[in-house]
Enzyme design. Structure first.
Site, mmCIF file in Angstrom:
data_model
loop_
_atom_site.group_PDB
_atom_site.id
_atom_site.type_symbol
_atom_site.label_atom_id
_atom_site.label_comp_id
_atom_site.label_asym_id
_atom_site.label_seq_id
_atom_site.Cartn_x
_atom_site.Cartn_y
_atom_site.Cartn_z
ATOM 1 N N ASP A 147 -8.672 16.563 -2.971
ATOM 2 C CA ASP A 147 -9.440 15.688 -2.048
ATOM 3 C C ASP A 147 -10.833 16.496 -1.673
ATOM 4 O O ASP A 147 -10.998 17.542 -1.498
ATOM 5 C CB ASP A 147 -8.687 15.475 -0.880
ATOM 6 C CG ASP A 147 -9.091 14.210 -0.203
ATOM 7 O OD1 ASP A 147 -9.998 14.038 0.304
ATOM 8 O OD2 ASP A 147 -8.040 13.295 -0.064
ATOM 9 N N GLY A 202 -5.646 11.186 1.947
ATOM 10 C CA GLY A 202 -5.884 9.970 2.663
ATOM 11 C C GLY A 202 -4.611 9.206 3.125
ATOM 12 O O GLY A 202 -3.522 9.760 3.018
ATOM 13 N N LEU A 248 -12.034 15.364 1.331
ATOM 14 C CA LEU A 248 -12.002 15.281 2.734
ATOM 15 C C LEU A 248 -13.224 14.430 3.233
ATOM 16 O O LEU A 248 -13.459 14.625 4.765
ATOM 17 C CB LEU A 248 -12.100 16.643 3.627
ATOM 18 C CG LEU A 248 -10.970 17.521 2.876
ATOM 19 C CD1 LEU A 248 -10.966 18.825 3.926
ATOM 20 C CD2 LEU A 248 -9.383 16.886 3.254
ATOM 21 N N SER A 292 -5.813 -2.766 -6.641
ATOM 22 C CA SER A 292 -6.079 -3.447 -5.421
ATOM 23 C C SER A 292 -5.794 -5.287 -5.954
ATOM 24 O O SER A 292 -6.168 -5.445 -6.805
ATOM 25 C CB SER A 292 -7.193 -3.325 -4.793
ATOM 26 O OG SER A 292 -7.631 -4.495 -3.670
ATOM 27 N N LYS A 331 -12.621 -1.700 -8.644
ATOM 28 C CA LYS A 331 -11.067 -1.651 -9.022
ATOM 29 C C LYS A 331 -11.086 -2.220 -10.363
ATOM 30 O O LYS A 331 -10.414 -1.897 -11.165
ATOM 31 C CB LYS A 331 -10.482 -2.050 -8.078
ATOM 32 C CG LYS A 331 -10.379 -1.431 -6.628
ATOM 33 C CD LYS A 331 -9.726 -0.105 -6.736
ATOM 34 C CE LYS A 331 -9.499 0.660 -5.303
ATOM 35 N NZ LYS A 331 -8.935 1.791 -5.571
ATOM 36 N N TYR A 362 -16.424 -3.332 -3.873
ATOM 37 C CA TYR A 362 -14.957 -2.579 -3.849
ATOM 38 C C TYR A 362 -14.198 -3.406 -4.952
ATOM 39 O O TYR A 362 -13.501 -2.611 -5.722
ATOM 40 C CB TYR A 362 -14.175 -2.842 -2.523
ATOM 41 C CG TYR A 362 -13.082 -2.410 -2.213
ATOM 42 C CD1 TYR A 362 -12.774 -0.746 -2.653
ATOM 43 C CD2 TYR A 362 -11.809 -3.389 -2.321
ATOM 44 C CE1 TYR A 362 -11.447 -0.591 -2.741
ATOM 45 C CE2 TYR A 362 -10.682 -2.826 -2.393
ATOM 46 C CZ TYR A 362 -10.229 -1.592 -2.585
ATOM 47 O OH TYR A 362 -8.928 -1.209 -2.547
#
Length: 335
Positions: free
Chosen positions: A31, A10, A33, A122, A151, A147
């Site tokens: 990953d 990413g 993808l 984050s 985190k 989100y």
């Protein structure tokens, strides 16, 4: 030293891979993808002269995750869904991928005896700031969207793991808003479908791929009414991970560290800087505020300098220049 990057294909993971490869680490990318492309491997090899190992797999697959961790010294955990607005619409998917996926990763680490983890956290864990700039001592626990809550849950899980196992080390790097691209123009932020983040959207409007930028809200209590964020060049962020590796390898326990520039730019300031970098107009349309967004945040990055010897070196003009270089190259435009 062998480092596993979950989600390493990413945006942030691939840029971190370039820095780690050039620093002499052996890099393994894991990953699925779902929001990246296998062609990144070729770009990484062109940039660094080295090709990282690649395992296609999902972090929720315990068997595959355990196999990938064999012989690994430390994990840098990027894998996760990351769009604020989408998380409000799809909370189950976000908790399953981000929180459940991390639990599976930790179970695999336990099975293989790997006890060093850098987590891609984050600034959303702070929720709506009561004071700015944000230090690591500012309260968490009130993120405004699933989100951010995912985190924060992961940070809390890692803190509990460190308490349960005194030999475990977890560094939670709280990113602010990464933008930009590698200066080669070979890798950058290239999400599948319509971008959720500001800069790739701006870049695609400038290149003519998208018609108009949607600016969500112009009635925030900020100088021009648009949201203010601490934008950080993705290569500065990548270098922050390289600086964090010696720390996580040599310290035990849990710690959170902000990675940001220490100042904020509004959406419209970013648009102006991108128009300057690209020489193209970026038409925009004001839209209603987006669920889960806040007015402003920016970092106090002092702890990163004190503990890691890291600080951001690139400014908003560098970020927009490199982002445009990547978009122009991707779109076949003479920049």
């Amino acid at each position: 030293m062998k480092i596993l990057l979950t989600g390493g294909m990413g945006f942030i993971g691939s840029h971190t891979a370039t820095v780690l490869l050039e620093a002499g680490y052996e890099v393994v990318i894991y990953d699925n993808l779902c929001n990246s492309n296998a062609s990144v491997l070729d770009s990484l090899e062109t940039i660094t002269g080295k090709r990282p190992s690649f395992v296609k797999g999902d972090i929720r697959d315990l068997t595959a995750m355990t196999a990938a961790l064999t012989g690994i010294d430390a994990v840098v955990h990027f894998a996760g869904l990351k769009a604020v607005g989408e998380s409000v619409a799809k909370p189950i998917e976000y908790y399953d991928n981000n929180v459940h996926g991390t639990l599976v990763l930790l179970e695999a680490m336990k099975k293989t005896g790997v006890k060093r983890l850098i987590f891609s956290s984050s600034s959303t864990v702070y929720g709506t700031p009561t004071t700015l700039p944000l230090t690591e001592e500012c309260p968490t626990g009130t993120p405004t969207n699933p989100y951010g809550r995912s985190k924060l849950h992961i940070e809390e899980i890692l803190a509990d793991v460190c308490i349960s196992d005194p030999d475990f080390s977890a560094v939670c790097l709280r990113y602010f808003n990464p933008i930009g691209a590698h200066e080669s123009g070979l890798i950058g932020e290239n999400p599948n479908g319509i971008p959720n983040n500001l800069l790739p959207y701006v870049a695609r409007v400038a290149s003519g791929t998208l018609e108009c930028l949607r600016v969500f809200g112009n009635d925030y209590p900020t100088p021009d009414g648009t949201g203010v964020r601490d934008y950080i060049h993705v290569m500065d962020l990548a270098e922050g991970h390289a600086k964090a590796l010696p720390y996580v390898l040599n310290h035990k326990g849990w710690i959170a560290i902000n990675l940001g520039c220490g100042r904020g730019y509004s959406v419209l300031e970013v648009v102006k800087a991108f128009e300057k970098a690209s020489g193209r107009k970026v038409p925009y349309q004001i839209m209603p505020r987006r669920d889960g967004d806040i007015a402003a945040n920016w970092a106090d990055p002092k702890r990163a300098f004190e503990l890691l010897g890291w600080k951001a070196e690139r400014n908003i003009d560098d970020m927009c220049r490199d982002s445009w270089h990547y978009e122009a190259k991707r779109s076949g435009i003479e920049a």
